[in-house]
Motif scaffolding. Structure first.
Motif, mmCIF file in Angstrom:
data_model
loop_
_atom_site.group_PDB
_atom_site.id
_atom_site.type_symbol
_atom_site.label_atom_id
_atom_site.label_comp_id
_atom_site.label_asym_id
_atom_site.label_seq_id
_atom_site.Cartn_x
_atom_site.Cartn_y
_atom_site.Cartn_z
ATOM 1 N N GLN A 148 0.820 -1.213 0.000
ATOM 2 C CA GLN A 148 0.000 0.000 0.000
ATOM 3 C C GLN A 148 0.853 1.261 0.000
ATOM 4 O OE1 GLN A 148 -3.030 -0.199 3.134
ATOM 5 N NE2 GLN A 148 -2.862 -2.435 3.137
ATOM 6 N N LEU A 149 2.096 1.146 -0.492
ATOM 7 C CA LEU A 149 2.969 2.313 -0.502
ATOM 8 C C LEU A 149 2.378 3.419 -1.371
ATOM 9 C CD1 LEU A 149 6.541 0.781 -0.866
ATOM 10 C CD2 LEU A 149 5.707 2.154 1.048
ATOM 11 N N PRO A 150 2.435 4.665 -0.893
ATOM 12 C CA PRO A 150 1.981 5.785 -1.722
ATOM 13 C C PRO A 150 2.905 5.961 -2.926
ATOM 14 C CG PRO A 150 3.025 6.577 0.304
ATOM 15 C CD PRO A 150 2.891 5.099 0.454
ATOM 16 N N ARG A 151 2.345 6.233 -4.084
ATOM 17 C CA ARG A 151 3.122 6.332 -5.322
ATOM 18 C C ARG A 151 3.134 7.774 -5.814
ATOM 19 N NH1 ARG A 151 5.557 1.334 -5.735
ATOM 20 N NH2 ARG A 151 4.037 -0.338 -5.510
ATOM 21 N N LYS A 1162 17.567 0.594 8.330
ATOM 22 C CA LYS A 1162 16.378 1.386 8.009
ATOM 23 C C LYS A 1162 15.337 0.504 7.331
ATOM 24 C CE LYS A 1162 18.864 5.792 7.604
ATOM 25 N NZ LYS A 1162 19.156 6.978 6.755
ATOM 26 N N LEU A 1163 14.147 0.475 7.918
ATOM 27 C CA LEU A 1163 13.046 -0.345 7.423
ATOM 28 C C LEU A 1163 11.889 0.548 6.994
ATOM 29 C CD1 LEU A 1163 13.056 -2.941 10.346
ATOM 30 C CD2 LEU A 1163 13.919 -3.356 8.052
ATOM 31 N N ARG A 1164 11.483 0.451 5.728
ATOM 32 C CA ARG A 1164 10.300 1.178 5.253
ATOM 33 C C ARG A 1164 9.169 0.164 5.078
ATOM 34 N NH1 ARG A 1164 9.691 6.156 3.532
ATOM 35 N NH2 ARG A 1164 11.925 6.440 3.116
ATOM 36 N N PHE A 1165 8.007 0.500 5.608
ATOM 37 C CA PHE A 1165 6.915 -0.461 5.663
ATOM 38 C C PHE A 1165 5.940 -0.261 4.509
ATOM 39 C CE2 PHE A 1165 8.761 -0.293 9.823
ATOM 40 C CZ PHE A 1165 8.859 -1.640 10.149
ATOM 41 N N ARG A 1166 5.450 -1.382 3.963
ATOM 42 C CA ARG A 1166 4.618 -1.378 2.764
ATOM 43 C C ARG A 1166 3.132 -1.522 3.091
ATOM 44 N NH1 ARG A 1166 7.913 -5.191 -1.472
ATOM 45 N NH2 ARG A 1166 6.485 -4.161 -2.914
ATOM 46 N N SER A 1167 2.818 -1.837 4.342
ATOM 47 C CA SER A 1167 1.426 -1.955 4.772
ATOM 48 C C SER A 1167 1.370 -1.608 6.256
ATOM 49 C CB SER A 1167 0.894 -3.365 4.503
ATOM 50 O OG SER A 1167 1.639 -4.315 5.240
ATOM 51 N N ASP A 1217 2.035 3.549 9.278
ATOM 52 C CA ASP A 1217 1.285 3.550 8.035
ATOM 53 C C ASP A 1217 2.204 3.175 6.873
ATOM 54 O OD1 ASP A 1217 -1.094 4.420 9.263
ATOM 55 O OD2 ASP A 1217 -0.392 6.508 9.216
ATOM 56 N N PRO A 1218 1.645 2.742 5.759
ATOM 57 C CA PRO A 1218 2.474 2.461 4.580
ATOM 58 C C PRO A 1218 3.312 3.674 4.204
ATOM 59 C CG PRO A 1218 0.265 1.618 4.254
ATOM 60 C CD PRO A 1218 0.218 2.419 5.520
ATOM 61 N N GLY A 1219 4.602 3.448 3.971
ATOM 62 C CA GLY A 1219 5.524 4.527 3.626
ATOM 63 C C GLY A 1219 6.313 5.039 4.803
ATOM 64 N N ASP A 1220 5.839 4.806 6.025
ATOM 65 C CA ASP A 1220 6.612 5.203 7.209
ATOM 66 C C ASP A 1220 7.891 4.374 7.290
ATOM 67 O OD1 ASP A 1220 4.702 7.035 7.933
ATOM 68 O OD2 ASP A 1220 3.747 5.745 9.437
ATOM 69 N N MET A 1221 8.922 4.955 7.910
ATOM 70 C CA MET A 1221 10.206 4.261 8.006
ATOM 71 C C MET A 1221 10.721 4.307 9.443
ATOM 72 S SD MET A 1221 13.696 4.750 5.738
ATOM 73 C CE MET A 1221 14.171 6.337 6.436
ATOM 74 N N PHE A 1222 11.328 3.216 9.859
ATOM 75 C CA PHE A 1222 11.991 3.140 11.153
ATOM 76 C C PHE A 1222 13.497 3.054 10.927
ATOM 77 C CE2 PHE A 1222 13.852 0.190 14.367
ATOM 78 C CZ PHE A 1222 13.867 1.079 15.434
#
Length: 1248
Positions: A148-151, A1162-1167, A1217-1222
């Motif tokens: 669900q990553l924003p495009r 660094k982890l970017r989440f897709r959902s 949320d999708p697109g957020d990164m840790f």
């Protein structure tokens, strides 16, 4: 193809010390030759010299060394070589640069993040093979339907070779790559390794980089997608680096070798042995497939000669050399592995499954704290064993010489400084007399050992000592054989022991008897079997492609199409090499695993023909489930089977057929002399025979010695040797009489039992890993197994996870004394980290738990198996019980919980069986007595360490024998320690009085955690390989104030105490003893998921520097040693993109010896997911010592899609949320010594 008429055929094994040459002469006769691999005063190249000597001696013609050899009389040349192995061991490969996806420059330095030796504070690990890194601007990711990553803009969609769809997240910037390539080229680097993420399935970017590099003039360009297109970036990266690093060296050697022949060997069939046991043309011999080239020939040699002769009984190959022993197995098919670690480098390539143990003829002998120790240190070729007359130490070879098992008169006079003297029995006996005197003095003056020996000590003779070391060495060599057989579901006693190598014949009978084997087979060419194996081997062409299909009816047609395509490729290549269809054999393999697991098996359908429910190449489903059941003890009903790779292996039958005629014999063999050999407790008259004098109808009763040019065979008492029609030696091994032991201490048996108990714990661990299903246990290896005495005290543990050790002992003892149980004869136990057992957050590692129930299911005492029945219903209810508490859930992964619990039961059952076998052999009283003695031995080692520390402390600190230290948790809670040492007794009081109270949170650590930390620290400070068990704590009194963070109330939250506070306790102990600077002091626990699935990991940081070493960067330290998930596996199974995983520059503390750097992840989440962070050292810093600076604290950042960056603090749970990164920045290690001090101007404490 192999039968060349009227010409000389050569099979040559170029080893590190000797080169062996097997020759088939034009008239069909055979001869062997052995010469030094390196003798520059006499010849340039050993294989060429070997060929020259044979041609000159057999033809009578002159072949001058300074002229290229005429090849008109040479049929073929086959070679195995250690050129690649030696270059890897000695780090003498080509200067290499690594090109890797941006963000992953240090991926191969970090590797799995696990350290190879738990108790080595220096964390010695081989360095990477490249010297420069180019980060490539490019990125592809696997498509996920749930993404669900924003495009902002559409991404290019491509299809990989596996059929998977990928998104080109960032296009390749070739212009930038060219600039970087020219930069490294200007530094003289001409070899490149290219590793781009997910290139195993979509290689377009790698190929574009490779084309550019070749156009720029780089001599060697290795692409990971071509070298080994298998998923997992880390092992694939190691493999492509090895290929780039080693291939130029191999090609240089091949060029030099060819130059020694007229026409450069263009009219000669030249083949080289690969690591997989197959031959390949010289021009296709590459670095990544060459590392086991030498040992592979020996495996082929015994497989072809022994397996058929012994009526197809499975065979164990036993190759004992100077520094190590290789063991392998053959049961009709070569056993391959596709990941193996050699010299610290994990290679992902087909290679024979060869296990190596550091016990060989040159292994050194030590007596440490009452225990006989063999290796792993080796005397090497120089100075060599004491008997070599070059000032070397005592070795296994010396022990055999002292016992009369080696006869100097049958060795060449090549020893001593002038290399013109015989072996020196006098030098060996002088060393043994000195060592024997030291051993007797130690045993007689040590009160602990004296009382264990019944109050009296019988003096050991030189022969007793030498025999003891032989027995300990034999047991060390039995361990990998048990692992190769029993751990994979095979009965060791049903095997034949095929012995080869120069030193193996002296030990073969004893090892076979110890393992219950009835037959030893020693080929007539055992001293040169690796060379002979080359003559017997097949030419192999192998191709492999990645795949991502399910093994099901809808995929069979596609699988059949791809299998046929690969099979045709192999067949065509072998036809071009001159093989007829009748000589070609095609084998098809599928790399299969159950969906959702990481344990893939390479499966052949041989014996399982195709049917209506399989693909055309065979019934792989049945083959897979049968193999899985045999190896792991269970199958997973209803779980889809995934195809990871398709592999086709084509073999061109080309081995020679032996034409040796049986030798006519005499009525009875005649010994050439009689000698005296020592066996167990006495000398026995021993007949000595020359192998060449024996014939096929001869039988030789032991004790006897059979000698040929290259080896010495010891036929032990009650064994009978026969000569076969082909001239090989076959020994019938009797079971012999079991050595009767009393309960009094025997120092030799103490060492042997230490190996046996350790072997039991290791085998338990292998069973647990094999039969478990969860990623945590099966892949991250987050488990421990151990053996305990009748009082519940730890006796022996496998080298698994340190934080488990004390906790396991306390738990076992609670079952004994807290539940009214009758004391059993022994305990075995296994502990595994279940990824979820309920609680308030997925993963059961909540950052803000305040009571035990919020952390998941609680078990005080629960009988899991009753009357042989697994209590599934009851344990399910217990695992779901947390749901009754507010905000809590029961376990979110019951299926994996139950599977892993069954695996733990299987591991315990295996331990019970093995201990039971020991009891059956020696008696219960003896086994229990030696459990106690092994604990006493660890106690002795700790007492010696404390006495030594006290003596040094008294010299340095004006007599004070009290040390103290303090450190703090991030919330300010102090951990205080005062240690009072009794120098005379070698004892100490560890007093944690003054430590902070129980906290409102989960960093409380039960007493068992502190004991785990203490036992780990004591073992590290001992500094030698002693059993880690309850005995380490015997000289220690531990005072922990009740109600403190280190001894909290019963229902206190404790999940952070296990993974965080334990590390701080280690920091405080090492600070008190001034051992080394602090390591990162944290395990960096990260978990994320939803109610459907979850993921958990711990992440590496920096290690602390010490008195003589820099801290290692990017490694797990102290109380944990779990692996981290490979980036490609992580992205394929979870809704995440790993944007960066690299070292954190300058986070290690400065100093004379700098602390290790932490890592950035660094982890970017897709959902949408829930992320939990449980960490420490965010507000405090890992301390430096003696002027060294502190390491940098860690940092946890939350990057929102709107651009905001938030500090999460040390412990938090948030919804993403999708697109957020840790972003995780782990702490660095502290430095040691002032950076301003120069060598010679500083005085630091020596290494403990």
């Amino acid at each position: 193809m192999a039968e060349t008429k009227g010409k000389f055929d050569f099979a040559i094994d170029r080893g590190g010390t000797f080169t062996d040459v097997f020759t088939r002469l034009p008239d069909g006769r055979e001869r062997v030759l052995k010469l030094l691999s390196y003798d520059p005063q006499n010849y340039r190249d050993a294989p060429t010299e070997g060929i020259r000597r044979v041609l000159e001696q057999e033809t009578g013609q002159s072949f001058p060394r300074d002229q290229a050899l005429d090849t008109s009389q040479i049929g073929w040349i086959r070679m195995g070589t250690t050129v690649a192995t030696n270059a890897l061991l000695e780090r003498q490969g080509e200067r290499t640069a690594l090109l890797v996806t941006r963000g992953f420059r240090d991926l191969l330095h970090i590797g799995t993040q696990a350290r190879p030796n738990l108790f080595d504070l220096e964390v010695c690990m081989p360095e990477v093979l490249y010297e420069e890194v180019i980060e490539v601007e490019e990125r592809v990711i696997l498509r996920q339907d749930s993404c669900q990553l924003p495009r902002n803009e559409p991404k290019r969609i491509v299809t990989g070779s596996t059929g998977e769809s990928l998104e080109v997240w960032q296009e390749l910037d070739l212009q930038r790559v060219e600039q970087d390539l020219r930069r490294v080229q200007s530094k003289g680097i001409s070899s490149l390794a290219v590793l781009l993420l997910h290139s195993y399935t979509w290689a377009a970017h790698e190929k574009a980089v490779g084309s550019l590099a070749k156009r720029l003039g780089f001599n060697q360009v290795s692409l990971s997608s071509e070298v080994m297109p298998m998923v997992r970036a880390v092992p694939r990266g190691y493999t492509v680096c090895a290929d780039a690093y080693l291939t130029p060296k191999i090609h240089l050697y091949l060029t030099e070798f060819s130059a020694g022949f007229k026409g450069g060997l263009k009219d000669v069939d030249v083949l080289f042995m690969q690591s997989d046991g197959g031959l390949t043309p010289m021009e296709q011999f590459y670095g990544s497939r060459a590392v086991l080239s030498g040992p592979a020939g020996g495996v082929v040699g015994y497989a072809v000669t022994c397996y058929g002769f012994m009526e197809k009984k499975p065979v164990i190959g036993f190759d004992m050399g100077g520094t190590s022993t290789d063991v392998s197995r053959y049961a009709g098919q070569y056993e391959h592995v596709f990941e193996a670690t050699i010299s610290g480098i994990t290679l992902q390539a087909p290679q024979l499954d060869i296990s190596t143990v550091a016990a060989g003829g040159g292994s050194r002998l030590f007596f440490r704290s009452g225990m006989f120790v063999v290796g792993p240190e080796s005397a090497g070729a120089h100075p060599g064993p004491a008997c070599y007359r070059k000032g070397g130490p005592l070795t296994v070879t010396d022990a055999n010489l002292a016992l009369g098992r080696l006869l100097p008169t049958f060795f060449p006079t090549i020893f001593g400084p002038g290399e013109n003297e015989p072996l020196s029995t006098e030098e060996t006996m002088k060393h043994f007399r000195t060592l024997t005197k030291e051993i007797n003095q130690y045993l007689s003056t040590n009160q602990l050992l004296s009382s264990a020996a019944g109050g009296h000590h019988s003096e050991m003779s030189v022969e007793d000592v030498a025999m003891g070391f032989i027995n300990v060495a034999n047991e060390a060599m039995c361990r990998p054989i048990r692992a190769l057989t029993q751990a994979k579901g095979h009965d060791t006693s049903e095997h034949v022991l095929a012995c080869f190598g120069g030193a193996g014949g002296q030990h073969a009978c004893a090892i076979a008897r110890a393992l219950g084997m009835k037959t030893v087979f020693i080929h007539k060419y055992s001293g040169v079997l690796s060379a002979y194996g080359l003559a017997l081997a097949d030419v192999v062409e192998e191709v492999q492609e990645p795949c991502s299909l399910k093994y099901e009816a809808g995929s069979y047609s596609e699988l059949d199409r791809r299998i046929e395509q690969l099979s045709q490729r192999c067949d065509q290549i072998l036809h071009k090499r001159g093989f007829s269809s009748s000589q070609i054999n095609i084998e098809v393999f599928l790399h299969l695993r159950y969906e959702g697991t990481d344990c893939a098996l390479m499966i052949t359908a041989t014996g399982h023909p195709s049917n209506a429910h399989s693909c055309m190449s065979g019934d792989f489903r049945t083959a897979f489930t049968k193999r899985y059941l045999k190896e792991f003890g269970f199958t997973i009903t209803g779980r889809p089977i995934m195809v990871d790779d398709i592999r086709v292996r084509g073999s061109g039958k080309s081995g020679i057929r032996s034409k040796v005629q049986p030798k006519a014999g005499q009525k009875s063999p005649r010994p050439i002399k009689m000698t005296q050999c020592y066996f167990e407790d006495r000398y026995l008259d021993t007949s000595v025979y020359l192998w060449e004098d024996l014939s096929s109808d001869h039988s030789i009763q032991g004790p006897a010695i059979i000698i040929d040019k290259n080896s010495t065979i010891l036929v032990e008492p009650a064994c009978v040797a026969h000569l076969t029609e082909d001239g090989d030696v076959c020994i019938d091994v009797s079971t012999g009489t079991q050595c009767v032991l009393g309960t009094e201490l025997n120092a030799i048996q103490l060492s042997i039992f230490s190996h046996r108990f350790m072997s039991i714990a290791e085998q338990m661990g292998r069973v647990l890993q094999r039969t478990s299903i969860s990623t945590n246990i099966k892949e991250r290896l987050d488990f421990s197994c151990a053996v305990f005495g009748p009082d519940g005290g730890l006796v022996s543990n496998a080298p698994h996870i340190p934080v488990h050790l004390g906790a396991m002992q306390e738990t076992v003892q609670f079952q004994v004394f807290g539940d009214g149980m009758h004391a059993p004869v022994f305990f075995v136990a296994s502990r595994g980290h279940h990824a979820d057992i309920g609680g308030i957050t997925p993963g059961s590692m909540p950052p803000h738990s305040t009571c035990l129930q919020q952390e998941g299911a609680v078990f005080t005492s629960f009988k899991l198996v009753t009357g042989g029945v697994f209590q599934e219903k009851a344990v399910t209810e217990a695992l779901m019980a947390p749901a009754q508490y507010p905000g809590c859930s029961g376990t979110r992964n019951l299926r994996d919980n139950l599977s892993d619990l069954r695996a733990q039961v299987a591991a315990n059952q295996r331990g019970c069986q093995l201990v039971g076998e020991l009891i059956a052999s020696y008696g219960l009283e003896v086994i229990q007595a030696y459990m106690g003695y092994i604990q006493s031995n660890a106690e002795l080692a700790v007492r010696d360490m404390l006495k030594d520390f006290a003596r040094r402390r008294r010299r340095q600190e004006a007599g004070s024998l009290e040390v103290e230290a303090e450190d703090q948790m991030d919330d300010g809670t102090p951990i205080r320690l005062k240690v009072q040492i009794d120098e005379q007794q070698g004892s100490a009081v560890f007093d944690f009085t003054g430590t902070g109270t129980e906290v409102w949170g989960n960093c409380n650590a039960p007493r068992a955690i502190t004991l785990s930390a203490l036992i780990y620290c004591l073992r590290c400070m001992v500094g030698q390989d002693v059993p880690l068990n309850q005995g380490c704590l015997a000289p220690v009194k531990v005072i922990i104030p009740p109600g403190s963070i280190l001894q909290p109330s019963q229902n206190a939250a404790v999940v952070g105490g296990n993974v965080l506070t334990s590390q701080r306790v280690v920091d405080v102990i090492f600070k008190a003893f001034q051992v080394c600077a602090a390591s990162q002091g944290c395990m960096n626990n990260i978990s994320f998921g939803s109610e459907k699935s979850g993921y958990y990991e711990t992440v590496a940081g920096g290690a602390g520097a010490g008195p003589t070493w820099k801290g290692r960067s990017g490694v797990h330290t102290h109380m944990t040693n779990t692996r981290i998930t490979d980036p490609e596996i992580l992205e394929s199974r979870y809704p995440v993109i790993l944007e960066q995983f690299s070292l954190r520059p300058d986070s290690g503390g400065a100093g004379l010896y700098r602390g290790g750097d932490g890592v950035i992840r660094k982890l970017r989440f897709r959902s949408p997911v829930v992320l939990s962070v449980l960490t420490e050292r965010r507000s405090t810093q890992p301390y430096g010592l003696h002027g060294g600076k502190n390491g940098a604290p860690g940092l946890n950042l939350f990057h929102k899609t709107d651009g905001r960056v938030l500090n999460l603090g040390a412990k938090n749970t948030i919804s993403l949320d999708p697109g957020d990164m840790f972003s995780l920045f782990t702490p660095g290690g502290g430095g040691y010594g002032s950076a301003d001090e120069q060598d010679g101007d500083h005085q630091l404490p020596s290494k403990l």
